[in-house]
Write a protein that holds these residues in place. Structure first.
Motif, mmCIF file in Angstrom:
data_model
loop_
_atom_site.group_PDB
_atom_site.id
_atom_site.type_symbol
_atom_site.label_atom_id
_atom_site.label_comp_id
_atom_site.label_asym_id
_atom_site.label_seq_id
_atom_site.Cartn_x
_atom_site.Cartn_y
_atom_site.Cartn_z
ATOM 1 N N UNK A 182 9.443 -7.770 -1.703
ATOM 2 C CA UNK A 182 10.301 -6.800 -1.009
ATOM 3 C C UNK A 182 11.212 -6.048 -1.971
ATOM 4 N N UNK A 183 11.663 -6.739 -3.028
ATOM 5 C CA UNK A 183 12.573 -6.126 -3.998
ATOM 6 C C UNK A 183 11.827 -5.964 -5.311
ATOM 7 N N UNK A 184 11.720 -4.738 -5.765
ATOM 8 C CA UNK A 184 10.912 -4.449 -6.954
ATOM 9 C C UNK A 184 11.762 -3.852 -8.066
ATOM 10 N N UNK A 186 5.014 -2.397 2.618
ATOM 11 C CA UNK A 186 4.376 -3.705 2.800
ATOM 12 C C UNK A 186 4.137 -3.964 4.288
ATOM 13 N N UNK A 187 3.096 -4.739 4.557
ATOM 14 C CA UNK A 187 2.722 -5.092 5.930
ATOM 15 C C UNK A 187 2.220 -6.522 5.916
ATOM 16 N N UNK A 188 2.470 -7.250 6.989
ATOM 17 C CA UNK A 188 2.097 -8.667 6.998
ATOM 18 C C UNK A 188 1.069 -8.964 8.088
ATOM 19 N N UNK A 211 0.842 -1.200 0.000
ATOM 20 C CA UNK A 211 0.000 0.000 0.000
ATOM 21 C C UNK A 211 0.875 1.248 0.000
ATOM 22 N N UNK A 212 0.221 2.393 -0.139
ATOM 23 C CA UNK A 212 0.943 3.661 -0.207
ATOM 24 C C UNK A 212 0.923 4.384 1.132
ATOM 25 N N UNK A 268 10.247 2.149 3.122
ATOM 26 C CA UNK A 268 9.397 1.719 2.015
ATOM 27 C C UNK A 268 10.116 0.718 1.112
ATOM 28 N N UNK A 269 9.352 -0.110 0.407
ATOM 29 C CA UNK A 269 9.969 -1.047 -0.531
ATOM 30 C C UNK A 269 10.140 -0.423 -1.917
#
Ligand code: FRU
Length: 486
Positions: free
Chosen positions: A176-178, A116-118, A104-105, A132-133
């Protein structure tokens, strides 16, 4: 306040208190549908955005859950999506555990970045380390929607570079890595901002499938304010190519925005926010504002004129149907009407197939001509009316909410229309009326009008009315729908 109760939908999700906009994190997992949403629990105006949360086992009976993502010193929690990670591809879960990941932003005055959140069951979503990712040092970069692309074995994110009018495509093996793979746009309607992109593969009615890219814009809709458009095309795991540079608009009225597709379902199903940024903060409820559309099953169908078009139907609504309210098919003479009383406090569904019995070859001597109008009118004894219908001469359907008196505001325009060319001369409408909302499906779901409606008193009379020509009602079915929301 009385209006807060009168306008409360019976089968659509709306928050008990506060302000709601976009649907977020739509995921079906372990038999439960999650609906997260843009939410300010403390005010009925947009701002201080959190992720609200509700769950359901059937997309109609929704149970409110605690706030899932908070506003923090890093910013508000803007729109995003949630994916299940059953194989722990993210590496974010402990051995033996699997869960869900929100993408999400985080938005603050000068920055929009992807986080990201889990969560294990989705009740709370906890920011992962390393956020941030994704950071492009931009203040208009938002609304990531992530899907798992099986052929390439990786995650694909579509995200709006809002002011550039581009959709960014990013890929990742682990969330995680974009890596940026491509960009789409500027294309279609630009407006001021691109928002809330979605990418989905949809079945085509007579076989096969196509990829569809949805892009919401605000403001700048031809009808005013915000709207959602889509491009039909192809996606190879890295880039989207549109069949045509021209976009199609989803809805012919103006209260359908920021749709999102469910992850984890067999049949493509989406929910949108029923609202428009032109007036959503002023609609006449007090303690709560905002509602979602019905869940809709989405596919593509061939329109003889416009080519491939989105076809929508409410998902699984049949299960809510109560005993049929009697209404006879047959001929309705020009200038006359047929009417029936409607129950109050319940949503109703009308399915009707009719034909305007004119003379399509034109007015020969003594002939009937090409004209004729068929109106479906929902009214009350206060003189208010919501009217939906077909004008044969103009070859258009209309939706008219201008004769309702509960809300007026310069942008809350009243009349909408769409061209329709009934197949075999028969027009088919499916209309769902629920408190402050109406959803009109026609042309096999290829033309849909979604509108907020604010009558000053409940609409408790249905009238079918013809003018200029007789009409034949081939089939009509009217049902109250079981209430699913308190
Ligand atoms: C769309 C939108 C998104 C943003 C969110 C904020 O309605 O403006 O672009 O993430 O709402 O609530």
């Amino acid at each position: 306040a009385a209006v807060d109760i009168m306008y409360r939908p019976a089968i659509h999700y709306s928050p008990k208190l506060g302000f709601m906009n976009d649907p977020n994190g739509l995921l079906h997992r372990d038999g439960l549908y999650h609906l997260y949403f843009q939410y300010d629990p403390d005010a009925s105006l947009a701002g201080h955005v959190h992720w609200g949360h509700a769950t359901s086992s059937d997309l109609y009976h929704w149970h409110d859950q605690p706030i899932a993502i908070d506003e923090t010193p890093s910013g508000e929690a803007f729109t995003g999506s949630v994916v299940a990670d059953p194989d722990n591809l993210s590496g974010l879960f402990k051995a033996g555990q699997t869960g869900m990941v929100a993408i999400y932003t985080r938005a603050s005055a000068h920055s929009q970045t992807q986080w990201i959140a889990t969560g294990l069951d989705g009740q709370t979503l906890t920011d992962a380390p390393g956020n941030p990712v994704l950071d492009l040092h931009s203040d208009s970069f938002r609304d990531p929607k992530v899907i798992f692309h099986a052929p390439s074995g990786q995650w694909v994110m579509v995200v709006a570079l809002s002011r550039l009018h581009q959709i960014g495509f990013f890929t990742s093996p682990d969330l995680q890595h974009w890596t940026e793979a491509s960009r789409f746009g500027p294309a279609g309607l630009l407006g001021i901002d691109y928002e809330c992109p979605n990418l989905v593969e949809l079945p085509v009615a007579d076989g096969g499938s196509r990829w569809v890219l949805f892009v919401s814009i605000n403001p700048g809709s031809p009808q005013g304010g915000s709207c959602t458009q889509y491009f039909v095309g192809d996606f190879d795991g890295r880039a989207f190519t549109a069949d045509r540079p021209v976009a199609q608009i989803i809805d012919f009225a103006k209260d359908f925005y920021a749709l999102q597709f469910y992850a984890g379902v067999e049949k493509p199903t989406a929910i949108a926010w029923m609202g428009n940024w032109q007036y959503c903060q002023e609609v006449p409820t007090h303690a709560w504002r905002g509602l979602m559309t019905l869940p809709r099953e989405m596919s593509l169908a061939h329109d003889p004129i416009q080519g491939l078009r989105l076809a929508q139907q409410p998902a699984g609504l049949e299960a809510l149907r109560g005993p049929r309210i009697a209404m006879d098919p047959g001929r309705i003479d020009a200038g006359s009407a047929r009417q029936v009383a409607l129950p109050e406090g319940q949503a109703i569904e009308l399915s009707i197939t009719f034909e305007i019995d004119n003379d399509p070859s034109g007015p020969a001597a003594g002939g009937k001509g090409r004209g004729g109008r068929f109106a479906i009118e929902f009214s009350n004894d206060q003189g208010e009316m919501l009217s939906i219908g077909v004008d044969a001469l103009a070859q258009q359907a209309w939706l008219d909410r201008s004769r309702l008196r509960g809300f007026s505001q310069p942008f809350f325009t009243g009349q909408f229309s769409t061209p329709i060319a009934p197949r075999d001369r028969r027009a088919r409408f499916r209309i769902i009326l629920d408190a402050c909302s109406v959803e009109v499906f026609t042309q096999d779901g290829m033309e849909v009008g979604t509108a907020l409606i604010y009558p000053a008193a409940p609409l408790n009379l249905l009238r079918l009315h013809t003018s200029g020509s007789d009409a034949i009602v081939h089939a009509v079915e009217l049902h109250p729908l079981a209430k699913t929301m308190e």
